[in-house]
Write a protein that holds these residues in place. Structure first.
Motif, PDB file in Angstrom:
ATOM      1  N   ILE A  37       0.824  -1.206   0.000  1.00 53.26           N
ATOM      2  CA  ILE A  37       0.000   0.000   0.000  1.00 53.26           C
ATOM      3  C   ILE A  37       0.860   1.259   0.000  1.00 53.26           C
ATOM      4  N   ARG A  38       2.134   1.105   0.321  1.00 53.60           N
ATOM      5  CA  ARG A  38       3.044   2.251   0.366  1.00 53.60           C
ATOM      6  C   ARG A  38       3.276   2.858  -1.013  1.00 53.60           C
ATOM      7  N   ILE A  39       2.940   2.122  -2.069  1.00 56.67           N
ATOM      8  CA  ILE A  39       3.116   2.644  -3.430  1.00 56.67           C
ATOM      9  C   ILE A  39       2.168   3.816  -3.705  1.00 56.67           C
ATOM     10  N   LEU A  40       1.094   3.924  -2.899  1.00 55.09           N
ATOM     11  CA  LEU A  40       0.133   5.001  -3.112  1.00 55.09           C
ATOM     12  C   LEU A  40       0.749   6.382  -2.889  1.00 55.09           C
ATOM     13  N   ALA A  41       1.708   6.491  -1.979  1.00 52.11           N
ATOM     14  CA  ALA A  41       2.299   7.799  -1.684  1.00 52.11           C
ATOM     15  C   ALA A  41       3.058   8.382  -2.883  1.00 52.11           C
ATOM     16  N   PRO A  42       3.976   7.638  -3.516  1.00 47.89           N
ATOM     17  CA  PRO A  42       4.621   8.219  -4.695  1.00 47.89           C
ATOM     18  C   PRO A  42       3.645   8.459  -5.848  1.00 47.89           C
ATOM     19  N   LEU A  43       2.652   7.581  -5.976  1.00 44.08           N
ATOM     20  CA  LEU A  43       1.643   7.802  -7.019  1.00 44.08           C
ATOM     21  C   LEU A  43       0.859   9.084  -6.747  1.00 44.08           C
ATOM     22  N   ALA A  44       0.512   9.320  -5.483  1.00 46.06           N
ATOM     23  CA  ALA A  44      -0.220  10.537  -5.131  1.00 46.06           C
ATOM     24  C   ALA A  44       0.630  11.779  -5.380  1.00 46.06           C
ATOM     25  N   ALA A  45       1.916  11.715  -5.049  1.00 45.86           N
ATOM     26  CA  ALA A  45       2.793  12.863  -5.281  1.00 45.86           C
ATOM     27  C   ALA A  45       2.930  13.143  -6.780  1.00 45.86           C
ATOM     28  N   GLY A  46       3.088  12.100  -7.581  1.00 45.04           N
ATOM     29  CA  GLY A  46       3.156  12.285  -9.037  1.00 45.04           C
ATOM     30  C   GLY A  46       1.841  12.793  -9.601  1.00 45.04           C
ATOM     31  N   LEU A  47       0.736  12.280  -9.081  1.00 42.93           N
ATOM     32  CA  LEU A  47      -0.582  12.736  -9.523  1.00 42.93           C
ATOM     33  C   LEU A  47      -0.784  14.203  -9.170  1.00 42.93           C
ATOM     34  N   GLY A  48      -0.314  14.606  -7.992  1.00 45.71           N
ATOM     35  CA  GLY A  48      -0.436  16.006  -7.593  1.00 45.71           C
ATOM     36  C   GLY A  48       0.366  16.923  -8.502  1.00 45.71           C
ATOM     37  N   GLY A  73      -5.265  15.012  -1.500  1.00 48.33           N
ATOM     38  CA  GLY A  73      -5.398  15.365  -0.083  1.00 48.33           C
ATOM     39  C   GLY A  73      -6.019  14.235   0.721  1.00 48.33           C
ATOM     40  N   GLY A  74      -7.009  13.557   0.156  1.00 49.40           N
ATOM     41  CA  GLY A  74      -7.610  12.403   0.818  1.00 49.40           C
ATOM     42  C   GLY A  74      -6.646  11.238   0.929  1.00 49.40           C
ATOM     43  N   MET A  75      -5.810  11.050  -0.073  1.00 45.86           N
ATOM     44  CA  MET A  75      -4.821   9.973  -0.016  1.00 45.86           C
ATOM     45  C   MET A  75      -3.792  10.239   1.075  1.00 45.86           C
ATOM     46  N   GLY A  76      -3.489  11.506   1.319  1.00 44.63           N
ATOM     47  CA  GLY A  76      -2.597  11.847   2.418  1.00 44.63           C
ATOM     48  C   GLY A  76      -3.210  11.475   3.762  1.00 44.63           C
ATOM     49  N   LEU A  77      -4.517  11.651   3.898  1.00 48.97           N
ATOM     50  CA  LEU A  77      -5.192  11.250   5.141  1.00 48.97           C
ATOM     51  C   LEU A  77      -5.190   9.734   5.300  1.00 48.97           C
ATOM     52  N   GLU A  82      -2.513   4.929   8.026  1.00 47.45           N
ATOM     53  CA  GLU A  82      -1.577   3.807   7.876  1.00 47.45           C
ATOM     54  C   GLU A  82      -0.329   4.009   8.747  1.00 47.45           C
ATOM     55  N   HIS A  83       0.222   5.221   8.738  1.00 46.24           N
ATOM     56  CA  HIS A  83       1.406   5.504   9.544  1.00 46.24           C
ATOM     57  C   HIS A  83       1.099   5.404  11.034  1.00 46.24           C
ATOM     58  N   MET A  84      -0.083   5.850  11.434  1.00 45.90           N
ATOM     59  CA  MET A  84      -0.452   5.773  12.855  1.00 45.90           C
ATOM     60  C   MET A  84      -0.577   4.320  13.297  1.00 45.90           C
ATOM     61  N   GLN A  85      -1.133   3.470  12.444  1.00 46.07           N
ATOM     62  CA  GLN A  85      -1.235   2.057  12.785  1.00 46.07           C
ATOM     63  C   GLN A  85       0.149   1.425  12.922  1.00 46.07           C
ATOM     64  N   PRO A 122       7.484   4.652  11.388  1.00 41.42           N
ATOM     65  CA  PRO A 122       7.419   5.733  10.403  1.00 41.42           C
ATOM     66  C   PRO A 122       6.949   7.026  11.059  1.00 41.42           C
ATOM     67  N   PRO A 123       7.361   8.161  10.534  1.00 41.96           N
ATOM     68  CA  PRO A 123       6.891   9.424  11.106  1.00 41.96           C
ATOM     69  C   PRO A 123       5.387   9.547  10.902  1.00 41.96           C
ATOM     70  N   PRO A 124       4.615   9.685  11.971  1.00 45.44           N
ATOM     71  CA  PRO A 124       3.163   9.611  11.832  1.00 45.44           C
ATOM     72  C   PRO A 124       2.549  10.761  11.048  1.00 45.44           C
ATOM     73  N   LEU A 125       3.154  11.937  11.065  1.00 52.62           N
ATOM     74  CA  LEU A 125       2.537  13.084  10.402  1.00 52.62           C
ATOM     75  C   LEU A 125       3.089  13.362   9.010  1.00 52.62           C
ATOM     76  N   ALA A 126       4.007  12.548   8.529  1.00 46.88           N
ATOM     77  CA  ALA A 126       4.607  12.782   7.212  1.00 46.88           C
ATOM     78  C   ALA A 126       3.592  12.771   6.070  1.00 46.88           C
ATOM     79  N   PRO A 127       2.575  11.899   6.063  1.00 51.33           N
ATOM     80  CA  PRO A 127       1.620  11.927   4.955  1.00 51.33           C
ATOM     81  C   PRO A 127       0.790  13.202   4.879  1.00 51.33           C
ATOM     82  N   LEU A 128       0.763  13.964   5.966  1.00 53.97           N
ATOM     83  CA  LEU A 128       0.013  15.212   5.916  1.00 53.97           C
ATOM     84  C   LEU A 128       0.651  16.231   4.969  1.00 53.97           C
ATOM     85  N   ALA A 129       1.902  16.004   4.578  1.00 54.20           N
ATOM     86  CA  ALA A 129       2.520  16.875   3.575  1.00 54.20           C
ATOM     87  C   ALA A 129       1.756  16.769   2.257  1.00 54.20           C
TER      88      ALA A 129
END
Length: 146
Positions: A37-48, A73-77, A82-85, A122-129
């Motif tokens: 599921i971690r692949i979603l973060a780079p995909l979201a950044a590229g999509l942005g 923005g929703g993918m960051g949430l 995921e990071h909190m878990q 993992p840093p819990p607040l990093a996806p909020l970027a």
């Protein structure tokens, strides 16, 4: 100079938001954020970054780009959850106790990391970027005059 800044301010904010997405994408690729599921973060950044280019390059694509940025923005949430878990799982390590034949307990420390284990959580607040950049880019494109 002030008039130019006021006239082009939404464009400049959108441009810097796109650069922010590219920076986050580079960081995620360097940190090998590409499994499961971690692949979603780079995909979201590229999509942005792509949505910012769409909104700046094509005036008719502004509505679609704004929607894509809200999705990012929703993918960051989702990444925040995921990071909190993962942080909760990492913060409660198994307890190792040594007990001698008489029943006395001695504290013990976990051994070295096994192959494939990573140290820390993992840093819990990093996806909020991603969420912040997505919302900022959506606002900038919405405020942009066609």
């Amino acid at each position: 100079m002030g008039e130019v800044l006021q006239k082009r301010f939404p464009d400049m904010v959108a441009l810097f938001t796109g650069l922010g997405f590219l920076t986050v994408l580079a960081e995620l690729v360097l940190m090998d954020h590409r499994e499961g599921i971690r692949i979603l973060a780079p995909l979201a950044a590229g999509l942005g970054a792509g949505a910012i280019l769409l909104g700046l390059g094509f005036p008719r694509g502004r509505v679609w780009a704004t929607g894509l940025l809200l999705l990012v923005g929703g993918m960051g949430l989702l990444g925040l959850v995921e990071h909190m878990q993962e942080a909760l799982e990492a913060s409660s390590p198994s307890v190792v106790r040594l007990v001698d034949e008489e029943g006395w307990e001695y504290p013990a420390y976990p051994g070295p990391l096994r192959e494939g284990e990573k140290e820390g959580s993992p840093p819990p607040l990093a996806p909020l970027a991603l969420s912040g950049l997505g919302l900022l880019g959506a606002l900038a494109l919405h405020a942009r005059k066609p």
